[in-house]
Design a protein around this motif. Sequence first.
Motif, PDB file in Angstrom:
ATOM      1  N   LEU A  57      46.499  46.895  47.711  1.00  0.00           N
ATOM      2  CA  LEU A  57      45.274  47.012  46.924  1.00  0.00           C
ATOM      3  C   LEU A  57      45.253  46.021  45.773  1.00  0.00           C
ATOM      4  O   LEU A  57      44.193  45.461  45.438  1.00  0.00           O
ATOM      5  CB  LEU A  57      45.147  48.447  46.406  1.00  0.00           C
ATOM      6  N   HIS A  58      46.385  45.782  45.173  1.00  0.00           N
ATOM      7  CA  HIS A  58      46.452  44.812  44.076  1.00  0.00           C
ATOM      8  C   HIS A  58      46.076  43.419  44.556  1.00  0.00           C
ATOM      9  O   HIS A  58      45.369  42.667  43.857  1.00  0.00           O
ATOM     10  CB  HIS A  58      47.864  44.832  43.479  1.00  0.00           C
ATOM     11  N   GLN A  59      46.552  43.033  45.747  1.00  0.00           N
ATOM     12  CA  GLN A  59      46.212  41.716  46.297  1.00  0.00           C
ATOM     13  C   GLN A  59      44.717  41.609  46.604  1.00  0.00           C
ATOM     14  O   GLN A  59      44.098  40.569  46.373  1.00  0.00           O
ATOM     15  CB  GLN A  59      47.037  41.465  47.558  1.00  0.00           C
ATOM     16  N   LYS A  60      44.139  42.682  47.136  1.00  0.00           N
ATOM     17  CA  LYS A  60      42.707  42.649  47.438  1.00  0.00           C
ATOM     18  C   LYS A  60      41.880  42.499  46.166  1.00  0.00           C
ATOM     19  O   LYS A  60      40.899  41.752  46.129  1.00  0.00           O
ATOM     20  CB  LYS A  60      42.309  43.922  48.175  1.00  0.00           C
ATOM     21  N   ILE A  61      42.253  43.222  45.122  1.00  0.00           N
ATOM     22  CA  ILE A  61      41.519  43.109  43.858  1.00  0.00           C
ATOM     23  C   ILE A  61      41.664  41.707  43.276  1.00  0.00           C
ATOM     24  O   ILE A  61      40.710  41.128  42.744  1.00  0.00           O
ATOM     25  CB  ILE A  61      42.021  44.180  42.880  1.00  0.00           C
ATOM     26  N   ALA A  62      42.854  41.151  43.384  1.00  0.00           N
ATOM     27  CA  ALA A  62      43.075  39.795  42.870  1.00  0.00           C
ATOM     28  C   ALA A  62      42.239  38.774  43.637  1.00  0.00           C
ATOM     29  O   ALA A  62      41.650  37.852  43.038  1.00  0.00           O
ATOM     30  CB  ALA A  62      44.561  39.446  42.955  1.00  0.00           C
ATOM     31  N   ASP A  63      42.163  38.917  44.975  1.00  0.00           N
ATOM     32  CA  ASP A  63      41.337  37.996  45.764  1.00  0.00           C
ATOM     33  C   ASP A  63      39.863  38.142  45.429  1.00  0.00           C
ATOM     34  O   ASP A  63      39.127  37.149  45.392  1.00  0.00           O
ATOM     35  CB  ASP A  63      41.563  38.255  47.252  1.00  0.00           C
ATOM     36  N   LEU A  64      39.406  39.399  45.190  1.00  0.00           N
ATOM     37  CA  LEU A  64      38.012  39.598  44.826  1.00  0.00           C
ATOM     38  C   LEU A  64      37.686  38.953  43.480  1.00  0.00           C
ATOM     39  O   LEU A  64      36.631  38.328  43.321  1.00  0.00           O
ATOM     40  CB  LEU A  64      37.705  41.100  44.787  1.00  0.00           C
ATOM     41  N   LYS A  65      38.590  39.074  42.522  1.00  0.00           N
ATOM     42  CA  LYS A  65      38.371  38.433  41.222  1.00  0.00           C
ATOM     43  C   LYS A  65      38.328  36.918  41.354  1.00  0.00           C
ATOM     44  O   LYS A  65      37.509  36.249  40.718  1.00  0.00           O
ATOM     45  CB  LYS A  65      39.473  38.851  40.251  1.00  0.00           C
ATOM     46  N   THR A  66      39.189  36.409  42.201  1.00  0.00           N
ATOM     47  CA  THR A  66      39.190  34.960  42.410  1.00  0.00           C
ATOM     48  C   THR A  66      37.897  34.500  43.080  1.00  0.00           C
ATOM     49  O   THR A  66      37.377  33.419  42.779  1.00  0.00           O
ATOM     50  CB  THR A  66      40.396  34.558  43.265  1.00  0.00           C
ATOM     51  N   TYR A  67      37.381  35.333  44.019  1.00  0.00           N
ATOM     52  CA  TYR A  67      36.121  34.968  44.685  1.00  0.00           C
ATOM     53  C   TYR A  67      34.953  35.001  43.705  1.00  0.00           C
ATOM     54  O   TYR A  67      34.090  34.111  43.723  1.00  0.00           O
ATOM     55  CB  TYR A  67      35.871  35.924  45.848  1.00  0.00           C
ATOM     56  N   LEU A  68      34.926  35.995  42.833  1.00  0.00           N
ATOM     57  CA  LEU A  68      33.834  36.080  41.871  1.00  0.00           C
ATOM     58  C   LEU A  68      33.904  34.952  40.846  1.00  0.00           C
ATOM     59  O   LEU A  68      32.868  34.373  40.490  1.00  0.00           O
ATOM     60  CB  LEU A  68      33.851  37.446  41.181  1.00  0.00           C
ATOM     61  N   TRP A  69      35.075  34.680  40.385  1.00  0.00           N
ATOM     62  CA  TRP A  69      35.200  33.579  39.421  1.00  0.00           C
ATOM     63  C   TRP A  69      36.561  32.931  39.592  1.00  0.00           C
ATOM     64  O   TRP A  69      37.600  33.549  39.373  1.00  0.00           O
ATOM     65  CB  TRP A  69      35.036  34.066  37.994  1.00  0.00           C
ATOM     66  N   ASN A  70      36.522  31.684  40.031  1.00  0.00           N
ATOM     67  CA  ASN A  70      37.728  30.883  40.194  1.00  0.00           C
ATOM     68  C   ASN A  70      37.871  29.989  38.975  1.00  0.00           C
ATOM     69  O   ASN A  70      37.125  29.022  38.804  1.00  0.00           O
ATOM     70  CB  ASN A  70      37.649  30.064  41.478  1.00  0.00           C
ATOM     71  N   ALA A  71      38.856  30.325  38.125  1.00  0.00           N
ATOM     72  CA  ALA A  71      39.026  29.569  36.877  1.00  0.00           C
ATOM     73  C   ALA A  71      39.549  28.164  37.130  1.00  0.00           C
ATOM     74  O   ALA A  71      39.313  27.257  36.308  1.00  0.00           O
ATOM     75  CB  ALA A  71      39.980  30.326  35.945  1.00  0.00           C
ATOM     76  N   GLU A  72      40.241  27.933  38.226  1.00  0.00           N
ATOM     77  CA  GLU A  72      40.796  26.610  38.499  1.00  0.00           C
ATOM     78  C   GLU A  72      39.710  25.616  38.886  1.00  0.00           C
ATOM     79  O   GLU A  72      39.732  24.466  38.443  1.00  0.00           O
ATOM     80  CB  GLU A  72      41.841  26.721  39.608  1.00  0.00           C
ATOM     81  N   THR A  73      38.764  26.074  39.747  1.00  0.00           N
ATOM     82  CA  THR A  73      37.694  25.167  40.202  1.00  0.00           C
ATOM     83  C   THR A  73      36.366  25.406  39.503  1.00  0.00           C
ATOM     84  O   THR A  73      35.392  24.705  39.787  1.00  0.00           O
ATOM     85  CB  THR A  73      37.501  25.332  41.715  1.00  0.00           C
ATOM     86  N   ASN A  74      36.331  26.422  38.605  1.00  0.00           N
ATOM     87  CA  ASN A  74      35.082  26.766  37.899  1.00  0.00           C
ATOM     88  C   ASN A  74      33.949  27.060  38.895  1.00  0.00           C
ATOM     89  O   ASN A  74      32.830  26.550  38.767  1.00  0.00           O
ATOM     90  CB  ASN A  74      34.664  25.650  36.939  1.00  0.00           C
ATOM     91  N   GLU A  75      34.248  27.923  39.879  1.00  0.00           N
ATOM     92  CA  GLU A  75      33.266  28.287  40.900  1.00  0.00           C
ATOM     93  C   GLU A  75      32.963  29.779  40.805  1.00  0.00           C
ATOM     94  O   GLU A  75      33.876  30.599  40.608  1.00  0.00           O
ATOM     95  CB  GLU A  75      33.788  27.960  42.302  1.00  0.00           C
TER      96      GLU A  75
END
Length: 342
Positions: A67-85
């Motif tokens: 579950l922790h990995q899924k939440i982390a992937d969802l946060k990355t999909y909503l806002w990717n700080a590395e690519t500013n997407e």
Amino acid sequence: MEPSSTEGGAEETLPKNHPPRPPHKVILKHGQELEEEQEELAEHQPLEQEDLNFERWKRRPLPRRTLHQKIADLKTYLWNAETNEFMGRSGKSWSLILLFYAALYLFLAAMFGGCMFCLMWSISPYHPTFNDRVMPPGMTMAPHLQGHDIAFNASDRKSWKKYARSMDEYLRPYNDGAQERKNMRCTHAGYFMQDNLEESAERKACQFKRSWLGDCSGLQDPHYGYSQGRPCVLLRMNRILGYLPGEGKPVNVTCGVKKGPAEALGEVQFFPKSIFDLKYYPYYGKLRHGNYSAPVVAVRFASVQYDSHIQVQCKLNGKGIINDSPTDRYLGSVTFSLEVGA
């Protein structure tokens, strides 16, 4: 005759000029082809047992994610700080998409508004633009309570009270006081033509008073004959904008038994007359003919036999009227069942 030797060493006497035997060539030919096929098969190696194991080629299941990995992937999909997407797109990409759809929907809204403007500009709110084919009128009746079935006992008030109440509601707009205030008294016998007025001008309407219905008006007898076993029904021709019924002659009404013993119906009385006067036509629509009151013919069955179930049909009769349509039973006629008990 000379001796000749064969492959097996046996001797055989043959004619001198006898041609060689063709079976030797056939045997040799087939033998050569057999040898070539055996050489080709020898070149192929047999499959190993490991090659026949299909389990090794099946797709292996992915490891289960926490579950922790899924939440982390969802946060990355909503806002990717590395690519500013945001949701996999950059700000420029989102701006172009929003600009495209804004332009598209503005164009569609403008096109729809232009079509509606042209449509409303081309039609009139007072009469149909195209009125080439007008169907003949139908006919409605009262009382109308969940179908055209009238069954009651004259001595049981509860069985016919609903019919009397329906008649009261139907005739309320025809009260004498309301007709005198709204409409004019007409004495002419022909059509009441008002086409010479402006298109938006209000048209006048002729009076049709409730008191003209006599015994079926509900004024002398508030029960409309149901308490006496002599019920009344009201008939009205459907309104059609601009229609002139009868082609200059009044349309009359007749009622008879459609199914059942004909003698069970008895005497039929009409009020005020069995015709629809021409002075109530044509009808100019609700916007210009707001006070219009359609004429009514009241029918009283004065001597219907008790405990006889019959089907009664009332028809319109006149030029241009259709009352025998096999597909529309309300076109020019109305049929109802009648059963009166003591």
